[in-house]
Design an enzyme around this catalytic site. Sequence first.
Site, PDB file in Angstrom:
ATOM      1  N   HIS A 224      41.482  38.942  44.874  1.00 36.29           N
ATOM      2  CA  HIS A 224      40.731  39.175  43.953  1.00 36.29           C
ATOM      3  C   HIS A 224      41.219  39.903  42.652  1.00 36.29           C
ATOM      4  O   HIS A 224      40.568  40.102  41.743  1.00 36.29           O
ATOM      5  CB  HIS A 224      39.755  40.616  44.638  1.00 36.29           C
ATOM      6  CG  HIS A 224      38.345  40.628  43.871  1.00 36.29           C
ATOM      7  ND1 HIS A 224      38.125  41.757  43.003  1.00 36.29           N
ATOM      8  CD2 HIS A 224      37.383  39.591  43.526  1.00 36.29           C
ATOM      9  CE1 HIS A 224      37.031  41.531  42.496  1.00 36.29           C
ATOM     10  NE2 HIS A 224      36.662  40.374  42.795  1.00 36.29           N
ATOM     11  N   LYS A 226      43.279  39.541  38.920  1.00 42.49           N
ATOM     12  CA  LYS A 226      43.058  38.704  37.887  1.00 42.49           C
ATOM     13  C   LYS A 226      44.323  39.396  36.994  1.00 42.49           C
ATOM     14  O   LYS A 226      44.454  40.259  36.466  1.00 42.49           O
ATOM     15  CB  LYS A 226      41.788  38.842  37.142  1.00 42.49           C
ATOM     16  CG  LYS A 226      40.537  38.453  37.764  1.00 42.49           C
ATOM     17  CD  LYS A 226      39.860  39.610  38.387  1.00 42.49           C
ATOM     18  CE  LYS A 226      38.526  39.123  38.857  1.00 42.49           C
ATOM     19  NZ  LYS A 226      38.024  39.847  39.979  1.00 42.49           N
ATOM     20  N   ASP A 231      56.692  35.102  30.135  1.00 46.38           N
ATOM     21  CA  ASP A 231      57.912  35.644  29.862  1.00 46.38           C
ATOM     22  C   ASP A 231      58.394  37.090  30.174  1.00 46.38           C
ATOM     23  O   ASP A 231      59.126  37.706  29.408  1.00 46.38           O
ATOM     24  CB  ASP A 231      57.953  35.271  28.269  1.00 46.38           C
ATOM     25  CG  ASP A 231      57.866  34.002  27.991  1.00 46.38           C
ATOM     26  OD1 ASP A 231      57.838  33.037  28.745  1.00 46.38           O
ATOM     27  OD2 ASP A 231      57.648  33.618  26.626  1.00 46.38           O
ATOM     28  N   HIS A 404      30.061  43.071  34.660  1.00 47.41           N
ATOM     29  CA  HIS A 404      30.999  43.059  35.648  1.00 47.41           C
ATOM     30  C   HIS A 404      32.086  43.671  35.317  1.00 47.41           C
ATOM     31  O   HIS A 404      33.015  43.711  36.103  1.00 47.41           O
ATOM     32  CB  HIS A 404      31.230  41.513  35.568  1.00 47.41           C
ATOM     33  CG  HIS A 404      32.247  41.068  36.783  1.00 47.41           C
ATOM     34  ND1 HIS A 404      33.332  40.509  36.786  1.00 47.41           N
ATOM     35  CD2 HIS A 404      31.657  40.992  38.297  1.00 47.41           C
ATOM     36  CE1 HIS A 404      33.700  40.346  37.959  1.00 47.41           C
ATOM     37  NE2 HIS A 404      33.075  40.489  38.763  1.00 47.41           N
ATOM     38  N   LYS A 406      34.681  46.635  35.552  1.00 45.51           N
ATOM     39  CA  LYS A 406      35.187  47.858  36.137  1.00 45.51           C
ATOM     40  C   LYS A 406      36.113  48.614  35.244  1.00 45.51           C
ATOM     41  O   LYS A 406      37.078  48.667  35.114  1.00 45.51           O
ATOM     42  CB  LYS A 406      35.899  47.300  37.394  1.00 45.51           C
ATOM     43  CG  LYS A 406      35.250  46.072  38.364  1.00 45.51           C
ATOM     44  CD  LYS A 406      35.682  44.914  37.719  1.00 45.51           C
ATOM     45  CE  LYS A 406      35.442  43.677  38.767  1.00 45.51           C
ATOM     46  NZ  LYS A 406      34.129  43.507  39.418  1.00 45.51           N
ATOM     47  N   ASP A 411      37.344  61.855  30.269  1.00 42.16           N
ATOM     48  CA  ASP A 411      37.560  62.818  28.985  1.00 42.16           C
ATOM     49  C   ASP A 411      38.051  62.211  28.006  1.00 42.16           C
ATOM     50  O   ASP A 411      38.841  62.618  26.927  1.00 42.16           O
ATOM     51  CB  ASP A 411      38.649  63.926  29.608  1.00 42.16           C
ATOM     52  CG  ASP A 411      37.795  65.164  30.507  1.00 42.16           C
ATOM     53  OD1 ASP A 411      36.729  64.786  30.714  1.00 42.16           O
ATOM     54  OD2 ASP A 411      38.733  66.034  30.779  1.00 42.16           O
TER      55      ASP A 411
END
Length: 486
Positions: A224, A226, A231, A404, A406, A411
Amino acid sequence: MMTFYTVINWLLLFGYWLLIAGVTLKVMIKRRAVPSSMAWLLIIYILPLVGIITYLLFGELNLGKRRAERSKAFWPSAAKWMEDMKGTPCLFTNRSSEVARSVLQLCEHRQGMGGLKGNGIQLLTSADDALKSLIHDITLAKNNIEIVFYVWQSGGLVEQVGEALMASSRRGVRCRLMLDSAGSLSFFRSPYPALMRDAGVHVVEALHVSILRVFLRRMDLRQHRKMVLIDNYIAYSGSMNMVDPRLFKQDAGVGQWIDIMARMEGPVARAMGIIFACDWAIETGEHILPSLNTNLIPFKPTEDHNSIQVIASGPGSPEGVIHQALLISIYSARKTLVMTTPYLIPSDDLLQAICTAAQRGVEVHIIVPRHNDSILVNWASRAFFSELLEAGVLIHQFEGGLLHTKSVLVDRQLSLVGTVNLDMRSLWLNFEITLVIDHNAFGYDLARVQEDYLARSQLIEATIWSNRPYWQRIIERLFYFFSPLL
């Protein structure tokens, strides 16, 4: 003859109860949350055959023998790589903000490497901006490109990403692409894998889904993450899959998917590179450790607090470290705590931490989408609303599409962004990645994004929620029963 059939019946009955007893022992021996164990036992005893098969398929974190051996073989070289990297102390921070200190200490002790400083970081809130930036960086790549995504769906600007990747491979850049087998099913059934391989891109189908191997490996264990690494210096990560939201799941009735990505330059790319190298070794057996040549990473000294810690979860990573990081971050909040997640199925510990934060005076906001692509999760998450609202947590339902993103912002200083949903699957099962960012400028940018989400959301009134129809409460509790398994 009757005696023969009687013996057979008794043997079948004995085997049946022996199987139930054996699976019961497997559930009880493995230390897990009590609600999860109780849910499994109830399913097994209420629907024995269905429960047993379901547990054997989804009950334990089974990576598979070959992948487990590859993971074990890789870690000695990875440990040495981390020790060598720590030989460059100028890359690691010895300063942190008060709110970030505890979580950064946790990550350093559990993962063996401290927070990295000297990184440039940019928050990308538009899919177009993220994809165009990625196309530009891929086009300018000189040495290597490593990419891993859960979903790759061709169409729109993603076509240009694929073309840029193939063009870079043709001019000699080493390109590796790893995609989850289930999430990118349509991609692997299209002509694109063959086209990319013909161009020299090394394409790997991660965690291949096969009916023939359902009892040898847990099929719902997914890749899952991403990530894009270029380089050993440029890195991308966040909640966005490799999709153009204008074309992705338009028939789901939830609107466009809303995501963020972080573009980073600096030492953090190498830390993310070791995570990709581990995933690559698990799937292929090939060891591709990132270069430790410090000349590849121009160091950027900064006077302010600016450190990034990368947390990986999944088989082979320290167990529960992202869950611990979330708990510590929530308990560190003194003024504000804002969380966004598409799937809200918190553990008991997380639920208690969030409620406690609100009860000790922290202004706590949780933003979830009004409409979700998962009916099961949508109803199960509502079962937590009453307890959160009673504690003083402000729950907002986003109405501008499927939120979507997350993110956790503490603070306005400490940011946690990445691929982890606030559900059991992300926290305890899948291969995930979270960035812990101690940077007030990035926190300010994330706060503005979250404020935009709040402006496009509807606040749930506690009094109105308490008067919702009784049939809704029944459905919520029914799906809540399965929440430890989601």
